[in-house]
Design a protein around this motif. Structure first.
Motif, PDB file in Angstrom:
ATOM      1  N   GLU A  51      26.647  24.571  38.867  1.00 23.75           N
ATOM      2  CA  GLU A  51      25.740  25.385  38.645  1.00 23.75           C
ATOM      3  C   GLU A  51      25.590  25.755  37.094  1.00 23.75           C
ATOM      4  O   GLU A  51      26.662  25.948  36.585  1.00 23.75           O
ATOM      5  CB  GLU A  51      25.864  26.665  39.352  1.00 23.75           C
ATOM      6  CG  GLU A  51      24.806  27.906  39.245  1.00 23.75           C
ATOM      7  CD  GLU A  51      25.183  29.230  40.060  1.00 23.75           C
ATOM      8  OE1 GLU A  51      24.207  29.925  40.586  1.00 23.75           O
ATOM      9  OE2 GLU A  51      26.426  29.485  39.921  1.00 23.75           O
ATOM     10  N   ARG A  54      25.091  31.209  34.160  1.00 25.69           N
ATOM     11  CA  ARG A  54      23.774  31.963  33.950  1.00 25.69           C
ATOM     12  C   ARG A  54      23.461  32.847  32.640  1.00 25.69           C
ATOM     13  O   ARG A  54      22.657  33.347  32.386  1.00 25.69           O
ATOM     14  CB  ARG A  54      23.837  33.258  35.054  1.00 25.69           C
ATOM     15  CG  ARG A  54      23.974  32.613  36.408  1.00 25.69           C
ATOM     16  CD  ARG A  54      24.086  33.463  37.616  1.00 25.69           C
ATOM     17  NE  ARG A  54      24.032  32.893  38.843  1.00 25.69           N
ATOM     18  CZ  ARG A  54      23.916  33.662  40.043  1.00 25.69           C
ATOM     19  NH1 ARG A  54      23.902  34.884  40.162  1.00 25.69           N
ATOM     20  NH2 ARG A  54      23.921  32.826  41.301  1.00 25.69           N
ATOM     21  N   ARG A  57      19.351  31.469  29.015  1.00 28.34           N
ATOM     22  CA  ARG A  57      18.184  32.077  29.350  1.00 28.34           C
ATOM     23  C   ARG A  57      17.106  30.686  29.406  1.00 28.34           C
ATOM     24  O   ARG A  57      16.283  30.967  30.350  1.00 28.34           O
ATOM     25  CB  ARG A  57      17.851  32.801  28.224  1.00 28.34           C
ATOM     26  CG  ARG A  57      18.908  34.074  27.879  1.00 28.34           C
ATOM     27  CD  ARG A  57      18.307  35.100  26.774  1.00 28.34           C
ATOM     28  NE  ARG A  57      18.381  34.238  25.461  1.00 28.34           N
ATOM     29  CZ  ARG A  57      19.233  34.080  24.780  1.00 28.34           C
ATOM     30  NH1 ARG A  57      20.271  34.348  24.868  1.00 28.34           N
ATOM     31  NH2 ARG A  57      18.928  33.381  23.470  1.00 28.34           N
TER      32      ARG A  57
END
Length: 348
Positions: A51, A54, A57
């Protein structure tokens, strides 16, 4: 046509499934040391899951793939398998780094005729070490045992790296202008390029791996793993941002063909050959091989593994940060307007 009634197994065909399983067991703890944020699954599945962190951006994925080239020939001949995995990782992560990307994960492909668990584990141990140095996770790979495809004791390697960079932070050389300074980060040796010519020089001279070379065994100098520039360069990019205008990984093609890859038309990098000391390995190759200076700069890194183009008024600060991060940095020259018909990089 007669047929034997003796039942056949995959082992009879030259493929040892048990050896493959044993290698996976050896690899898992090595890969575990490389785990980092974003890893959702590691070694053993059909695919590695990751993943994108986060904190990005507008992440742009950057991918790269490479091998180790004919440096592997020396690994076979000299039984030096423990560092070529570092070379494998370095060649891909340094390539994606130049665009500003943080390497996130790595996968490898190891192919051989007959699997030696010890040799393969040594190679993968180097891959895991390279991933640790680069801060990326080893989340998968492929070990292919293919009887009849490779001579006994030989193998081939390929690697695949994926990284991420903020869209606004992509480094592409488009902001380089005349007057910018060209910095060079020292290499650790020949890295993984030019080994066909290097081996030709070794053959011509009759040099042996145990020969003394500047106080070290020749094999240690020749097989020194490719330097991984990721962590120091990411630190410089984080602190100086747009001041890091262009970065070139000096791989196949040497200084003369890699620096132009980050220059816009009409620009020329003028490099002063006296700005850094030519490492002894390259001086020896040039002398013993009778190699022309321009050929040296077109084939080998000649002691400079990465080039960074920065504004003149920030060059000292950027150099100081990279020095503090453990790099040896030289001021190689500057960017100038390109004359009609002139090459984009000259070493004077």
């Amino acid at each position: 046509m007669s047929h034997s009634k003796q039942p056949l197994t995959y082992r009879d065909a030259g493929v040892d499934i048990d050896a493959g399983d044993a290698l996976v067991d050896r690899i898992k703890p090595l890969a575990a040391r490389t785990m980092r944020e974003g890893v959702l699954s590691g070694i053993g599945g059909f695919g590695g899951l990751f993943e994108v962190p986060r904190r990005y951006r507008e992440p742009v994925l950057v991918s790269g793939t490479d091998g180790v080239g004919t440096k592997l020939r020396l690994a076979f001949d000299w039984q030096r398998h423990d560092t070529v995995g570092i070379d494998l990782v370095a060649m891909s992560v340094n390539d994606i780094l130049v665009q500003g990307a943080e390497p996130l994960f790595f996968l490898d492909y190891f192919a051989c005729g007959k699997l030696s668990v010890d040799v393969a584990a040594s190679v993968v141990g180097g891959i895991a070490k390279g991933c640790e140095l680069a801060g990326c996770a080893l989340i998968g790979g492929e070990t292919a045992e293919m009887p009849g495809m490779y001579p006994d004791g030989e193998y081939d390697l390929a690697g695949f790296a994926v990284g991420a960079v903020e869209r606004s932070a992509i480094i592409d050389g488009s902001k380089i202008v005349p007057g910018d300074v060209v910095l060079g980060l020292a290499s650790s040796g020949a890295h993984s390029n030019g080994y066909s010519l290097l081996r030709k020089v070794l053959s011509r001279t009759g040099a042996q791996p145990g020969d003394d070379f500047e106080g070290q065994p020749l094999a240690d100098v020749v097989m020194a793993p490719t330097r991984i520039y990721v962590k120091p360069m990411l630190a410089a990019m984080a602190q100086f941002g747009p001041a890091i205008k262009g970065v070139a990984h000096i791989t196949g093609g040497g200084l003369l063909e890699n620096v132009p890859r980050i220059l816009q038309p009409g620009l020329q990098a003028r490099i002063d050959q006296s700005a850094w000391p030519m490492p002894a390995l390259f001086s020896w190759m040039q002398r013993e091989g009778g190699i022309d200076a321009q050929e040296m700069y077109r084939v080998f890194n000649c002691g400079i593994g990465m080039v960074v183009v920065v504004p003149a008024d920030q060059a000292d600060s950027i150099r100081a940060l990279l020095d503090a991060q453990g790099e040896t940095v030289y001021v190689l020259g500057e960017i100038s307007p390109q004359s009609d018909g002139a090459p984009q990089t000259v070493v004077l």
